[in-house]
Every structure is written in structure tokens, then in C-alpha cells.
Design a protein around this motif. Structure first.
Motif, PDB file in Angstrom:
ATOM      1  N   PHE A  93       0.833  -1.204   0.000  1.00 28.34           N
ATOM      2  CA  PHE A  93       0.000   0.000   0.000  1.00 28.34           C
ATOM      3  C   PHE A  93       0.872   1.260   0.000  1.00 28.34           C
TER       4      PHE A  93
ATOM      5  N   ASP B 198       2.317   1.703  -3.432  1.00 25.17           N
ATOM      6  CA  ASP B 198       1.205   2.130  -4.296  1.00 25.17           C
ATOM      7  C   ASP B 198       0.897   3.609  -4.039  1.00 25.17           C
TER       8      ASP B 198
ATOM      9  N   ARG C 289       1.117   6.764  -6.627  1.00 25.19           N
ATOM     10  CA  ARG C 289      -0.074   7.566  -6.946  1.00 25.19           C
ATOM     11  C   ARG C 289       0.135   9.036  -6.574  1.00 25.19           C
TER      12      ARG C 289
ATOM     13  N   GLN D  94     -10.169  10.117  -8.522  1.00 23.83           N
ATOM     14  CA  GLN D  94      -9.961   8.684  -8.776  1.00 23.83           C
ATOM     15  C   GLN D  94      -8.775   8.150  -7.971  1.00 23.83           C
TER      16      GLN D  94
ATOM     17  N   ASP E 222      -9.636   8.188  -4.217  1.00 21.17           N
ATOM     18  CA  ASP E 222     -10.654   7.179  -3.913  1.00 21.17           C
ATOM     19  C   ASP E 222     -10.043   5.776  -3.898  1.00 21.17           C
ATOM     20  N   THR E 223      -9.120   5.521  -4.824  1.00 20.37           N
ATOM     21  CA  THR E 223      -8.449   4.211  -4.850  1.00 20.37           C
ATOM     22  C   THR E 223      -7.607   4.025  -3.585  1.00 20.37           C
TER      23      THR E 223
ATOM     24  N   GLY F 107      -7.676   1.247  -0.631  1.00 19.66           N
ATOM     25  CA  GLY F 107      -6.474   0.513  -0.237  1.00 19.66           C
ATOM     26  C   GLY F 107      -6.218   0.621   1.257  1.00 19.66           C
TER      27      GLY F 107
ATOM     28  N   ARG G 184      -8.371   1.177   3.540  1.00 22.05           N
ATOM     29  CA  ARG G 184      -9.391   0.390   4.246  1.00 22.05           C
ATOM     30  C   ARG G 184      -9.019  -1.092   4.223  1.00 22.05           C
ATOM     31  N   ALA G 185      -8.517  -1.532   3.072  1.00 18.30           N
ATOM     32  CA  ALA G 185      -8.173  -2.947   2.915  1.00 18.30           C
ATOM     33  C   ALA G 185      -7.042  -3.372   3.845  1.00 18.30           C
TER      34      ALA G 185
END
Lengths: 117, 134
Positions: free
Chosen positions: B12, B15, B19, B43, B46-47, B51, B53-54
Motif C-alpha cells: 500500500f 502504491d 499515486r 480517482q 478514492d483508490t 487501499g 481500508r483494505a
């Protein structure tokens, strides 16, 4: 079963992989965008394609439409944190067999695979 | 499972930094921002919200959700041809800079920038509550 996951989020793809059953029954392929996904579909012929909804350029439903338009058949599942009725309806209209709410976990993936098998 | 989660948090963070680089490029590509650029920002945030949250980082989940909402709010307030004003642009940039400073250790970042993050989110919330779209 051959499964293709299409998600631009590295974290989401890894999460899906981490929660996949490690029983040797499934083979997972990954793609991050439409061209890559189309290529993997042609090469690997997955039976199940799991698409994220929120992606740049094309959303998951639009990608499935492009795949079907290219003559590539599979069972489609939509992964999304956005379970608004309009999103779910648009997916079902294209032929998605299921919409799974993000984030995924082992239980959701097991249920999904049981349904598809 | 703990090792898997550690690995996911690391993924994460990687990533996230990639981003944030893209978001920085968007911010620098055309000042002030257009509707299309705000859609791209939304976008990306939001992604990252999904992530975070995951991988069970609730503070970052809240932060990215707030930033995504703000980007969407600013975008919805623009008419064709309009661009966002400097204060809103600076809020977005402050949020991005904060995340970029986290580097590979999001948990450390959360401890260090907690106050700064709260101040920024409060400023954004005030702007939204006032109906200040530009």
C-alpha cells in the motif's frame, strides 16, 4: 480455475491474491488496464474475470463490455466499494454474475469461487 | 496472517507513493486545475481510500476519503471553463505533500503528522461547510 483480476490498485490485487485459497486449484493472473487485460484474456483464456469498478480511463463495466465486444467470453465479477444501485444495475445489465463489495476477505472469495465453480 | 498484513501495508505504501507522484504531476501540469484533472485526483484518492481500508489503516482511510470528497466537491462546484482558486489548490497540495513525506512508513507518518493532518481536514471541512467551491 483460471482467474484474471483487473485492478489498477496494487494493494487490491495483492489482497485478492493473499486471500485466495492455497489449494492448487486456481491460477491467478493480473492486469492493471484494458490493453493488458485483453492480452491476458486472449493468452490465458480465464474462466473468471474479476474487475474493479473504479479505474482510470475505463471502469470495470466498460472493460467487460470491451472484452465481450472483442469476442472474449468469461464469467465477470465486479469488485467495488461503490455499491450504488446504478453501478450494480449497469454491471448486471452487461452480464456480471456478481458484485462483491470491497475490501475482499477470505470468506468473500471462498463464497465467490463456490458460486462460480 | 500478520505477516501478510505487513506485506500488504508495504505494498500500500509503495502504491501510495506512486499515486502521489501521479497526483503531483497532475497538480503541476496545469494550474489552476480543470474538471478533468479534478476527476483524476478524485480517482487516485478514492483508490487509496479503498487501499487504506483494505490494509486496516483507518486514519489514512479517513484522510483519503476526505481528500476524495474534497476533489469531487471542488469539481462539482466548477462550471465549464472555470478553474479552482488558489486556496483550494493549496489545500490539495498540502495533503499530497503530507502523504509524500510519509515515504515507506505510513504508520510512522501517522504519528508525526497527526496534528497537521487534523488541521488540514478541518480547514477542508470548513470550506465545504461554507459552500466555498472555488
Amino acid at each position: 480455475m483460471k482467474i484474471l483480476i483487473v485492478d489498477d490498485s496494487m494493494t487490491s490485487r495483492m489482497l485478492f491474491k493473499a486471500y485466495m485459497p492455497k489449494d492448487g486449484q486456481h491460477e491467478l493472473f493480473e492486469a492493471t488496464a484494458l490493453p493488458d487485460a485483453l492480452e491476458k484474456m486472449r493468452e490465458m483464456r480465464p474462466e473468471l474475470v474479476v474487475l474493479d469498478y473504479n479505474m482510470p480511463e475505463y471502469n470495470g463495466v466498460e472493460m467487460a463490455q470491451a472484452m465481450l465486444g472483442a469476442g472474449l467470453k468469461a464469467k465477470f465479477v465486479l469488485l467495488t466499494a461503490n455499491t450504488q444501485r446504478t453501478v450494480v444495475d449497469s454491471a448486471l445489465a452487461v452480464g456480471f454474475i456478481q458484485v462483491v463489495e470491497k475490501p475482499v476477505n477470505a470468506v468473500k472469495i471462498a463464497a465467490l469461487l463456490a458460486q462460480v465453480a | 496472517m500478520e505477516r501478510v498484513l505487513d506485506s500488504l501495508v508495504h505494498t500500500f505504501c509503495v502504491d501510495c507513493q506512486q499515486r502521489m507522484q501521479r497526483v503531483t504531476d497532475i497538480m503541476q501540469s496545469g494550474v489552476p486545475l480543470s474538471c478533468t484533472q479534478l476527476d483524476q485526483l478524485h480517482q487516485e484518492f478514492d483508490t487509496l481510500f479503498g487501499g487504506a481500508r483494505a490494509v486496516h489503516l483507518p486514519e489514512m482511510e479517513f484522510f483519503f476519503r476526505s481528500m476524495a470528497i474534497y476533489a469531487r466537491y471542488l469539481r462539482n462546484g466548477l462550471r465549464d471553463g472555470q478553474t479552482i482558486a488558489q486556496p483550494a489548490w493549496q489545500d490539495l497540495l498540502a495533503g499530497i505533500a503530507m502523504v509524500r513525506r510519509c515515504g515507506d512508513d505510513m504508520s510512522l507518518c501517522l504519528e508525526h503528522c497527526n496534528k497537521h493532518r487534523s488541521t488540514l481536514l478541518q480547514a477542508i471541512e470548513n470550506r465545504i461547510n461554507k459552500g466555498d467551491t472555488r
